[in-house]
Design a protein around this motif. Structure first.
Motif, PDB file in Angstrom:
ATOM      1  N   VAL A 221      70.039  11.479 -31.464  1.00 10.00           N
ATOM      2  CA  VAL A 221      69.661  12.609 -30.824  1.00 10.00           C
ATOM      3  C   VAL A 221      68.570  13.372 -31.093  1.00 10.00           C
ATOM      4  O   VAL A 221      68.323  13.753 -32.041  1.00 10.00           O
ATOM      5  CB  VAL A 221      70.867  13.597 -30.812  1.00 10.00           C
ATOM      6  N   ALA A 222      67.588  13.640 -30.345  1.00 12.87           N
ATOM      7  CA  ALA A 222      66.369  14.457 -30.423  1.00 12.87           C
ATOM      8  C   ALA A 222      66.790  15.820 -29.431  1.00 12.87           C
ATOM      9  O   ALA A 222      66.881  15.801 -28.371  1.00 12.87           O
ATOM     10  CB  ALA A 222      65.155  14.104 -29.957  1.00 12.87           C
ATOM     11  N   ALA A 223      66.515  16.928 -30.021  1.00 11.26           N
ATOM     12  CA  ALA A 223      66.585  17.965 -29.594  1.00 11.26           C
ATOM     13  C   ALA A 223      65.253  18.902 -29.264  1.00 11.26           C
ATOM     14  O   ALA A 223      64.482  18.710 -30.235  1.00 11.26           O
ATOM     15  CB  ALA A 223      67.628  19.084 -30.152  1.00 11.26           C
ATOM     16  N   GLU A 224      64.909  19.641 -27.985  1.00 12.64           N
ATOM     17  CA  GLU A 224      63.397  20.172 -27.800  1.00 12.64           C
ATOM     18  C   GLU A 224      64.092  21.623 -27.335  1.00 12.64           C
ATOM     19  O   GLU A 224      64.842  21.664 -26.291  1.00 12.64           O
ATOM     20  CB  GLU A 224      62.946  19.495 -26.939  1.00 12.64           C
ATOM     21  N   LEU A 225      63.550  22.590 -28.119  1.00 13.80           N
ATOM     22  CA  LEU A 225      63.414  23.954 -27.353  1.00 13.80           C
ATOM     23  C   LEU A 225      62.196  24.417 -26.363  1.00 13.80           C
ATOM     24  O   LEU A 225      61.107  24.419 -26.993  1.00 13.80           O
ATOM     25  CB  LEU A 225      63.804  25.197 -28.469  1.00 13.80           C
ATOM     26  N   GLY A 226      62.427  24.227 -25.175  1.00 23.12           N
ATOM     27  CA  GLY A 226      61.154  24.880 -24.262  1.00 23.12           C
ATOM     28  C   GLY A 226      61.346  26.352 -23.858  1.00 23.12           C
ATOM     29  O   GLY A 226      62.228  27.178 -24.568  1.00 23.12           O
ATOM     30  N   LEU A 227      60.505  26.599 -22.865  1.00 24.83           N
ATOM     31  CA  LEU A 227      60.572  28.042 -22.241  1.00 24.83           C
ATOM     32  C   LEU A 227      61.516  28.176 -21.315  1.00 24.83           C
ATOM     33  O   LEU A 227      61.406  29.401 -20.690  1.00 24.83           O
ATOM     34  CB  LEU A 227      59.065  28.376 -22.078  1.00 24.83           C
ATOM     35  N   SER A 228      61.892  27.184 -20.823  1.00 23.57           N
ATOM     36  CA  SER A 228      62.937  27.185 -19.560  1.00 23.57           C
ATOM     37  C   SER A 228      64.007  28.214 -19.731  1.00 23.57           C
ATOM     38  O   SER A 228      64.635  28.353 -20.781  1.00 23.57           O
ATOM     39  CB  SER A 228      63.499  25.815 -19.086  1.00 23.57           C
ATOM     40  N   ASP A 229      64.574  29.044 -18.776  1.00 26.53           N
ATOM     41  CA  ASP A 229      65.866  29.873 -18.681  1.00 26.53           C
ATOM     42  C   ASP A 229      67.046  29.041 -18.366  1.00 26.53           C
ATOM     43  O   ASP A 229      67.898  29.583 -17.888  1.00 26.53           O
ATOM     44  CB  ASP A 229      65.345  30.894 -17.939  1.00 26.53           C
ATOM     45  N   THR A 230      66.839  27.594 -18.105  1.00 26.62           N
ATOM     46  CA  THR A 230      67.797  26.868 -17.586  1.00 26.62           C
ATOM     47  C   THR A 230      68.922  26.558 -18.564  1.00 26.62           C
ATOM     48  O   THR A 230      68.411  26.509 -19.703  1.00 26.62           O
ATOM     49  CB  THR A 230      67.268  25.703 -16.791  1.00 26.62           C
ATOM     50  N   PRO A 231      70.225  26.243 -18.321  1.00 24.09           N
ATOM     51  CA  PRO A 231      71.091  25.738 -19.383  1.00 24.09           C
ATOM     52  C   PRO A 231      70.910  24.507 -19.837  1.00 24.09           C
ATOM     53  O   PRO A 231      69.977  23.529 -19.268  1.00 24.09           O
ATOM     54  CB  PRO A 231      72.292  25.771 -18.543  1.00 24.09           C
ATOM     55  N   ALA A 232      71.119  24.281 -21.105  1.00 23.84           N
ATOM     56  CA  ALA A 232      70.850  23.087 -21.939  1.00 23.84           C
ATOM     57  C   ALA A 232      71.373  21.945 -21.276  1.00 23.84           C
ATOM     58  O   ALA A 232      72.470  21.921 -20.406  1.00 23.84           O
ATOM     59  CB  ALA A 232      71.450  23.186 -23.353  1.00 23.84           C
ATOM     60  N   VAL A 233      70.800  20.824 -21.376  1.00 27.99           N
ATOM     61  CA  VAL A 233      71.170  19.359 -20.710  1.00 27.99           C
ATOM     62  C   VAL A 233      70.955  18.319 -21.937  1.00 27.99           C
ATOM     63  O   VAL A 233      70.247  18.480 -22.819  1.00 27.99           O
ATOM     64  CB  VAL A 233      70.144  18.989 -19.492  1.00 27.99           C
ATOM     65  N   ILE A 234      71.935  17.305 -21.654  1.00 27.85           N
ATOM     66  CA  ILE A 234      72.123  16.229 -22.669  1.00 27.85           C
ATOM     67  C   ILE A 234      71.891  15.157 -21.590  1.00 27.85           C
ATOM     68  O   ILE A 234      72.446  14.604 -20.822  1.00 27.85           O
ATOM     69  CB  ILE A 234      73.495  16.191 -23.345  1.00 27.85           C
ATOM     70  N   ASP A 235      70.602  14.444 -21.891  1.00 24.95           N
ATOM     71  CA  ASP A 235      70.354  13.102 -21.194  1.00 24.95           C
ATOM     72  C   ASP A 235      70.129  12.055 -22.151  1.00 24.95           C
ATOM     73  O   ASP A 235      70.005  12.176 -23.384  1.00 24.95           O
ATOM     74  CB  ASP A 235      69.089  13.372 -20.516  1.00 24.95           C
ATOM     75  N   LYS A 236      70.272  10.832 -21.422  1.00 30.41           N
ATOM     76  CA  LYS A 236      69.890   9.459 -22.170  1.00 30.41           C
ATOM     77  C   LYS A 236      68.404   9.350 -22.190  1.00 30.41           C
ATOM     78  O   LYS A 236      67.788   9.903 -21.339  1.00 30.41           O
ATOM     79  CB  LYS A 236      70.532   8.283 -21.595  1.00 30.41           C
ATOM     80  N   VAL A 237      67.977   8.396 -23.026  1.00 28.33           N
ATOM     81  CA  VAL A 237      66.439   8.111 -22.982  1.00 28.33           C
ATOM     82  C   VAL A 237      65.997   7.907 -21.441  1.00 28.33           C
ATOM     83  O   VAL A 237      67.016   6.874 -21.011  1.00 28.33           O
ATOM     84  CB  VAL A 237      66.094   6.960 -23.937  1.00 28.33           C
ATOM     85  N   SER A 238      64.809   8.113 -20.920  1.00 35.22           N
ATOM     86  CA  SER A 238      64.421   7.816 -19.585  1.00 35.22           C
ATOM     87  C   SER A 238      63.081   7.581 -19.827  1.00 35.22           C
ATOM     88  O   SER A 238      62.300   7.506 -20.957  1.00 35.22           O
ATOM     89  CB  SER A 238      64.602   8.642 -18.635  1.00 35.22           C
ATOM     90  N   ASN A 239      62.216   7.282 -18.705  1.00 34.80           N
ATOM     91  CA  ASN A 239      60.881   6.830 -18.578  1.00 34.80           C
ATOM     92  C   ASN A 239      60.116   8.075 -19.069  1.00 34.80           C
ATOM     93  O   ASN A 239      59.058   7.852 -19.709  1.00 34.80           O
ATOM     94  CB  ASN A 239      60.336   6.294 -17.177  1.00 34.80           C
ATOM     95  N   ASP A 240      60.684   9.248 -19.147  1.00 36.15           N
ATOM     96  CA  ASP A 240      59.695  10.366 -19.447  1.00 36.15           C
ATOM     97  C   ASP A 240      59.760  10.977 -20.757  1.00 36.15           C
ATOM     98  O   ASP A 240      59.401  11.707 -21.406  1.00 36.15           O
ATOM     99  CB  ASP A 240      59.938  11.533 -18.520  1.00 36.15           C
ATOM    100  N   THR A 241      60.657  10.005 -21.514  1.00 34.26           N
ATOM    101  CA  THR A 241      60.928  10.368 -23.000  1.00 34.26           C
ATOM    102  C   THR A 241      60.739   8.953 -23.726  1.00 34.26           C
ATOM    103  O   THR A 241      61.747   8.208 -23.954  1.00 34.26           O
ATOM    104  CB  THR A 241      62.209  10.766 -23.478  1.00 34.26           C
ATOM    105  N   PRO A 242      59.496   8.503 -23.932  1.00 35.20           N
ATOM    106  CA  PRO A 242      59.230   7.254 -24.403  1.00 35.20           C
ATOM    107  C   PRO A 242      59.831   7.194 -26.116  1.00 35.20           C
ATOM    108  O   PRO A 242      59.850   8.024 -26.665  1.00 35.20           O
ATOM    109  CB  PRO A 242      57.713   7.163 -24.529  1.00 35.20           C
ATOM    110  N   VAL A 243      60.332   5.984 -26.300  1.00 32.59           N
ATOM    111  CA  VAL A 243      60.716   5.644 -27.473  1.00 32.59           C
ATOM    112  C   VAL A 243      60.141   4.236 -28.115  1.00 32.59           C
ATOM    113  O   VAL A 243      60.229   3.424 -27.438  1.00 32.59           O
ATOM    114  CB  VAL A 243      62.392   5.234 -27.764  1.00 32.59           C
TER     115      VAL A 243
END
Length: 264
Positions: A221-243
């Motif tokens: 799991v990779a966790a990222e804190l951004g500047l958004s005020d939206t609730p946290a989300v847990i996603d699977k790897v997708s095209n916008d998160t390259p591995v």
């Protein structure tokens, strides 16, 4: 956010490549790496030190200008001036070393990204039935109930999804080992996370899976804190998160070539 994985199989690095890689890291890192009794541990540590340097190299930064520091809790971060800032974190377990990185939007940027990867295997001395009890102090009541309701084939993967999510979150915060895991509740079935009973805002958690050359399963799991005020989300790897996956020998050889000019 991006994730790089380096697959390490024991005894595959030649002395030439290993020693050439050592020349690319600072003196303190070299000393730490050489202290390891087992060569495999030294190689994993070396790769973990080379990954952020290769990240900077891909951003056009020469080795001589790469500088690092650590937070009070010991979390490394870049002191090299970057625009925009980049936050990173490194994790390793057995056959894999992982780095996750993203724009460092927190202040300081060190407190923006965390990653954890673990092999899905039964901890020594444990059984599927005993996991919820042994680790009960680090699990919430919901997490324990979910583990008890699972079949033996499901419980291990579920447990490590919970654990790596907690690890990634606390590593992103740079809190080290002093954070009470019981404060973080991971509902694997609902893809939600709560901290102190509330869904944190601005967080994004990316789950990924990989197998070693022998077929052993790993979850991360990779966790990222951004500047958004939206609730946290847990996603699977997708095209916008390259591995991106490398093997250890080619990774170090490439690092030596790009950072020092050898092996060209």
């Amino acid at each position: 956010m991006e994730i790089w994985l380096v697959a390490y199989e024991p005894d595959v690095l030649t002395d030439e490549i290993y020693n050439a890689g050592l020349t690319l890291v600072d003196g303190d890192s070299q000393t730490r790496i050489k202290r390891f009794y087992h060569r495999a541990d030294a190689c994993r540590c070396l790769i973990g030190r080379l990954l952020p340097r290769m990240l900077l190299k891909h951003r056009g930064m020469p080795l001589a200008r790469m500088t690092f520091a650590k937070t009070d809790a010991g979390k490394p971060y870049f002191t090299t001036v970057l625009d925009p800032p980049i936050a990173f974190n490194v994790s390793h377990d057995s056959n894999f070393i992982a780095i996750a990185f993203a724009p460092g939007q927190a202040n300081p940027p060190a407190y923006s990204v965390g990653v954890d990867i673990m092999e899905v295997r039964m901890p020594r001395g444990e059984t599927c039935a005993s996991l919820a009890e042994t680790f009960g102090e680090q699990l919430t009541a919901l997490e324990r109930r979910q583990l008890r309701a699972l079949t033996p084939t499901e419980v291990l993967r579920h447990f490590f999804w919970i654990w790596t999510t907690k690890e990634a979150y606390t590593k992103a915060l740079g809190l080290g080992l002093g954070f009470d895991f019981n404060r973080v509740e991971v509902d694997v079935a609902a893809h939600t996370i709560r901290v102190d009973g509330a869904i944190p805002k601005g967080w994004r958690f990316i789950r990924f899976e990989v197998s070693s050359a022998s077929g052993a399963p790993y979850v991360g799991v990779a966790a990222e804190l951004g500047l958004s005020d939206t609730p946290a989300v847990i996603d699977k790897v997708s095209n916008d998160t390259p591995v991106v996956r490398y093997d250890a020998t080619s990774f170090i050889r490439t690092a030596v070539s790009e950072l020092s000019g050898k092996f060209q």
